[in-house]
Write a protein that holds these residues in place. Structure first.
Motif, short mmCIF file in Angstrom:
data_model
loop_
_atom_site.label_atom_id
_atom_site.label_comp_id
_atom_site.label_asym_id
_atom_site.label_seq_id
_atom_site.Cartn_x
_atom_site.Cartn_y
_atom_site.Cartn_z
N ARG A 183 0.82 -1.22 0.00
CA ARG A 183 0.00 0.00 0.00
C ARG A 183 0.85 1.27 0.00
O ARG A 183 0.32 2.37 0.12
CB ARG A 183 -0.93 0.01 1.23
N LEU A 184 2.18 1.10 -0.13
CA LEU A 184 3.08 2.25 -0.16
C LEU A 184 3.40 2.62 -1.61
O LEU A 184 3.76 1.75 -2.41
CB LEU A 184 4.37 1.95 0.59
N TYR A 185 3.27 3.90 -1.93
CA TYR A 185 3.51 4.38 -3.29
C TYR A 185 4.32 5.66 -3.26
O TYR A 185 4.20 6.47 -2.33
CB TYR A 185 2.18 4.65 -4.01
N ARG A 186 5.15 5.80 -4.27
CA ARG A 186 5.86 7.06 -4.46
C ARG A 186 5.13 7.88 -5.50
O ARG A 186 4.70 7.35 -6.54
CB ARG A 186 7.29 6.81 -4.94
N PRO A 190 -9.50 10.94 1.33
CA PRO A 190 -9.58 9.97 2.43
C PRO A 190 -8.90 8.65 2.09
O PRO A 190 -8.64 7.85 2.98
CB PRO A 190 -11.08 9.79 2.63
N GLU A 191 -8.59 8.42 0.81
CA GLU A 191 -7.91 7.19 0.44
C GLU A 191 -6.47 7.15 0.97
O GLU A 191 -5.86 6.09 1.03
CB GLU A 191 -7.85 7.04 -1.10
N VAL A 192 -5.91 8.31 1.34
CA VAL A 192 -4.52 8.39 1.78
C VAL A 192 -4.47 8.38 3.30
O VAL A 192 -5.06 9.24 3.96
CB VAL A 192 -3.85 9.67 1.23
N VAL A 245 -7.98 0.32 -1.64
CA VAL A 245 -8.00 1.42 -2.61
C VAL A 245 -7.37 0.95 -3.92
O VAL A 245 -6.30 0.33 -3.92
CB VAL A 245 -7.24 2.65 -2.06
N ASP A 246 -8.04 1.25 -5.02
CA ASP A 246 -7.52 0.93 -6.35
C ASP A 246 -6.46 1.96 -6.72
O ASP A 246 -6.78 3.13 -6.96
CB ASP A 246 -8.66 0.95 -7.37
N ALA A 247 -5.20 1.52 -6.78
CA ALA A 247 -4.10 2.46 -7.03
C ALA A 247 -4.22 3.11 -8.40
O ALA A 247 -3.92 4.31 -8.55
CB ALA A 247 -2.77 1.73 -6.90
N GLU A 248 -4.63 2.35 -9.42
CA GLU A 248 -4.74 2.93 -10.76
C GLU A 248 -5.81 4.00 -10.81
O GLU A 248 -5.63 5.06 -11.43
CB GLU A 248 -5.05 1.82 -11.77
N ALA A 249 -6.93 3.74 -10.15
CA ALA A 249 -7.99 4.74 -10.12
C ALA A 249 -7.55 5.99 -9.36
O ALA A 249 -7.86 7.12 -9.76
CB ALA A 249 -9.25 4.14 -9.48
N PHE A 250 -6.82 5.79 -8.27
CA PHE A 250 -6.35 6.93 -7.49
C PHE A 250 -5.31 7.73 -8.28
O PHE A 250 -5.28 8.96 -8.22
CB PHE A 250 -5.76 6.47 -6.16
N GLU A 251 -4.46 7.04 -9.04
CA GLU A 251 -3.48 7.74 -9.88
C GLU A 251 -4.19 8.63 -10.89
O GLU A 251 -3.79 9.79 -11.10
CB GLU A 251 -2.60 6.73 -10.59
#
Length: 887
Positions: A149-152, A171-173, A313-319
């Motif tokens: 769940r960690l992203y740069r 709120p996803e973060v 959380v969907d990372a692609e959607a959040f990106e």
């Protein structure tokens, strides 16, 4: 006396045999043929039919004898009333019998066993090494509990406010943390300054990343200003021990920082550091500027920002959700520059193996390297398995009579398959032990090739042991499956009568396996030659500047103010030696990065259009010292203040990108680049294109401007004065800057560092190419030995009839050489396509000439001739009388 009726006696015997549930009708048919053969021989010797029948049945064995044999080898067909205990005992007897048989076979055929063992051991050792390497590569950044769940945010670095913004509005973060490597602060220790691998990190860093903290409180260690966390190695270097909580560090001469934590040196992490200084310390340098950047530094791209997303959380959607933030907050300026900037997300566990992630604070690799290592190991293991299958089926003649006797004794085909499979597993087990020994002995060599530091203990770690055992079992089953089926298919009546054709049904398959073996070997060999060709092409291609006789002195650990006040004296001191021809100071030299991604606005373009280029700050002597060729205009004038303020030099690539028709047209044109410190830049010269970076990438647009006192000093020296100049540089440095460290390296060697990964690949491919050749030649040696053994009598007869030694050797080796040629013909297009795919990532690919293909083919054929020819010559030179008696 009643007349003897053979048909009645045979029918009675058959009914008696049918009572044995261990015997199928097919088995009884085979035994009946065998029984009749015995009768025929006894009658031919003068026996009466009845006596011949009784003698034949006695020799074959009665029901009791067959039942006893059945208990040993046919546990799968025990009677319905047999007890579990009896079944278990029978199984125990079976396994014992199989193991004894395996040991006897190993002792009886040491040469065959040795070839199989060595081939399998090499293949398994390669798998062991590759398993170590791949496990290590895939283990990067997996130690963090929330690693998935960690992203740069962004490529390498991003603007300051984005972390705060996504944390506050989404709120996803769950959490956000910042890292920054600049400015680097010196540590004064024992009268000398040094710069360690330092990062600024905020309080959330140790909450999000599970780097162990041996001493200190991870919740507060990086919260307060002027606090730091050090690694164990740095603590020992500075203090002689690791119990250093509360100890002060004197940084930047006057800044005292208190140690609030001790951590082991990072392992398998894309984040590397010796020292973590609290981010609030950086704020304390200039709070007003810091807070301003946090609010509005949208395009100040010099912090590394990480976020932790909530579960699910969907990372692609959040990106996609945050991608437009730069254009939303700094769009006017970006559009005025003709630029577009979007945020992206990179999973922490993916950064190390993703070259596109452009990691700037630690090591990086490539998933392609993992795939390549896996493919090489798989090829070698496949070679070893093919070797095993080929040699085992070739030895079928020696085992044919054994198979016939066992089948007559009641062994089913299924049980024979099981027996030979177990023998294969036993042999593989021995090969596995030998593989571990080989790997242990050669581990330092592999470490050097792969750039790793594995310990011998890593080879016998619990996970590796399990993997090796499982690999041994799987390989044993795979390697033994086909030979077991071939051997168990023999008809006992034909085998025992000597009618079995040892080549029937298997020779074509063995020849195909030889071709496959050498096709695989050829792919590896040809691939190695072509990889070597590409690497040598890059290493020997002229870079477009004069890299010879240039000593690079890295003075970046000296603070800028100290460099500025001492540079003139240092320059005069260095140039006082007769062997020093010229000297220049710069922010970057060929092989090192300048300021990449700088926006510049050429004259004649619309106001909102720009190009992105690499800016390199240099002093006025740079072009001459590096041997760059000016194709239009002039060089910098060290006496001109105007040149220092606004003049720039560009390369031909920049001329082409702008669209000017010639270098001459560029002279005098405006070339503004505010981020490079040249808002009023004017082109005074154009240099011929050269390779600032390796040949992996095309020549890009470059701009030079005067920015004195750079941290990299290029010293051109006389070819015969290298040692004297090195000594002079060290002496002069210690006289003028004794408190500061420096590093020296020859520029051509420094430039070649860009090819380290490719050079390592070349070396690894070379070693494994050699191993592939060894395995293939072992297999060929075994097959030629079998062929000469099978044709011993024929060889003797041919010699008696006048055949020459050379002719017989040619006869025996010709077929094998033809198979090698066939395998190579199959391998050429495969290797060609694979290398072309690999070369597609290089801007400058070496041409693949027919010469390299011919060299590879001749090399392989020569090895095949040597391997098969020496065995064939030995057979051809044998005494023909002994050869004829051999059968």
């Amino acid at each position: 006396m009643m007349n003897f009726n053979v048909n009645v006696a045979l029918a009675t015997w058959r009914r008696f045999m049918e009572r044995n549930p261990a015997l199928s009708s097919e088995d009884i048919d085979e035994m009946e043929v065998h029984l009749l053969d015995h009768m025929d021989r006894l009658i031919a010797d003068g026996e009466e039919p009845e006596a011949a029948f009784r003698g034949a049945t006695h020799r074959l064995g009665g029901y009791d004898l067959l039942e006893q044999e059945f208990d040993k080898v046919r546990w799968g067909r025990t009677s319905r009333s047999a007890s579990i205990k009896k079944t278990i005992l029978a199984m125990k007897d079976i396994l014992g019998t199989f193991l004894q048989s395996s040991i006897r076979g190993i002792r009886r055929h040491p040469a065959h066993t040795g070839i199989n063992l060595v081939g399998l051991a090499i293949g398994l050792a390669a798998v062991l090494f590759m398993a170590l390497f791949i496990r290590d590569e895939l283990a990067y950044d997996t130690q963090h509990a929330d690693g998935d769940r960690l992203y740069r945010i962004g490529n390498s670095t991003t603007g300051w406010p984005y972390g705060r913004l996504v944390m506050e509005n989404n709120p996803e973060v769950e959490d956000v943390t910042y890292l920054r490597s600049y400015p680097a602060l010196s540590i004064k220790h024992e009268g000398r300054y040094s710069y360690k691998n330092q990062l600024y990190a905020d309080g959330a860093f140790l909450r999000m990343f599970d780097f162990p903290l041996l001493l200190g409180d991870r919740e507060t260690a990086l919260e307060r200003p002027f606090t730091a966390v050090v690694t164990e190695p740095l603590a020992r270097e500075l203090f002689g021990h690791t119990d250093v909580l509360g100890e002060p560090l004197v940084m930047n001469d006057s800044l005292e920082v208190t140690i609030t934590g001790v951590t082991p040196a990072p392992e398998r992490s894309h984040i590397d550091f010796d020292l973590l200084v609290s981010f609030s310390t950086f704020r304390a340098f200039d709070p007003e500027s810091f807070d301003s950047q946090m609010q509005s530094g949208w395009l100040n791209l010099n912090v590394v920002t990480y976020i932790r997303l909530a579960e699910g959380v969907d990372a692609e959607a959040f990106e996609a959700k945050i991608a437009g933030l730069p254009m939303e907050h700094a769009g006017d300026m970006l559009r005025s520059w003709g630029a577009n900037y979007a945020l992206s997300l990179h999973g922490v566990q993916d950064i190390y193996l993703d070259p596109d992630a452009a990691n700037s604070i630690g090591p990086s690799s490539s998933i392609e390297v993992v795939y390549l290592m896996s493919a090489i190991a798989a090829f070698l293991l496949l070679l070893a398995i093919v070797n095993f299958v080929n040699l085992s089926t070739a030895r079928s003649l020696q085992r044919a009579r054994e198979v016939g006797i066992r089948k007559v004794a009641g062994s089913s085909r299924g049980l024979l398959v099981a027996q030979f499979m177990i023998e294969a597993v036993v042999l593989t087990g021995l090969a596995t032990i030998l593989a571990v020994v080989l790997a242990t002995v050669t581990l330092p060599v592999f470490n050097g090739l792969a750039g790793k530091s594995f310990l011998r203990w890593d080879l016998v770690a619990p996970g590796m042991v399990l993997a090796v055992v499982m690999a041994g079992i799987v390989v044993g089953l795979l390697a033994g499956w086909y030979p077991a089926l071939v051997l168990s298919r023999f008809a006992p009546a034909r085998v025992l009568k000597g009618l079995h054709d040892p080549e029937g049904g298997g020779s074509g398959f063995r020849r195909a396996l030889v071709a496959v073996q050498f096709a695989i070997s050829a792919v590896i060999i040809l691939g190695t030659l072509l990889v070597n060709n590409q690497v040598r092409y890059m290493q020997t291609a002229h870079p477009g500047f004069d890299a010879e006789q240039v000593l690079l002195v890295d003075a970046r650990q000296v603070p800028y103010a100290v460099r500025a006040s001492n540079m003139e004296a240092l320059k005069n001191g260095l140039e006082s030696h007769p062997g020093v021809l010229s000297m220049s100071a710069a922010l970057a030299v060929p092989g090192r990065n300048g300021w990449r991604g700088q926006l510049s606005f050429p004259e004649g373009w619309d106001q909102d259009q720009s190009i992105s280029l690499e800016y390199i700050g240099v002093d006025p002597w740079y072009v001459g010292t590096l041997g760059l060729e000016i194709v239009a205009g002039r060089d910098f004038n060290p006496e001109s203040g105007l040149d220092e303020r606004q003049s720039v030099i560009i390369n031909e690539a920049a001329v082409r990108e702008v669209g000017w028709s010639s270098p001459e047209e560029a002279i005098g044109k405006g070339f503004a680049s505010p981020g490079s410190g040249k808002p009023d830049g004017v082109v005074i010269g154009v240099v011929r294109d050269f390779h600032q970076h390796g040949l992996q990438e095309a020549v890009q647009s470059i701009m030079y401007g005067i920015r004195p006192y750079g941290g990299l000093l290029a010293v051109r020296f006389h070819p015969e004065q290298a040692s004297a100049v090195l000594e002079h540089v060290a002496t002069t440095w210690n006289e003028m800057l004794p408190e500061y460290t420096h590093e020296t390296v020859f520029l051509d060697r420094d430039f070649a560092r860009q090819y380290e990964q490719e050079d390592r690949l070349r070396k690894v491919a070379g070693v494994f190419s050699f191993l592939a050749i060894v395995i293939a030649c072992l297999g060929l040696l075994g097959l030629v030995s079998h062929e000469t053994s099978r044709r011993t009598k024929e060889i003797g007869i041919r010699k008696v009839l006048g055949a020459s030694t050379a002719g017989i050797a040619l006869m025996l080796s010709r077929q094998m050489v033809l198979l090698v040629v066939l395998g190579y013909a199959v391998a050429v297009p495969v290797a060609w396509l694979a290398i072309r795919a690999w070369q597609s990532s290089f801007a400058y690919a070496a041409p693949i000439s027919i010469g390299w293909i011919l060299v590879g083919g001749l090399l392989l054929v020569l090895l095949a001739v040597i391997t098969s020819g020496q065995q064939a010559i030995r057979a051809a030179m044998a005494n023909p009388a002994q050869s004829i008696r051999a059968e």
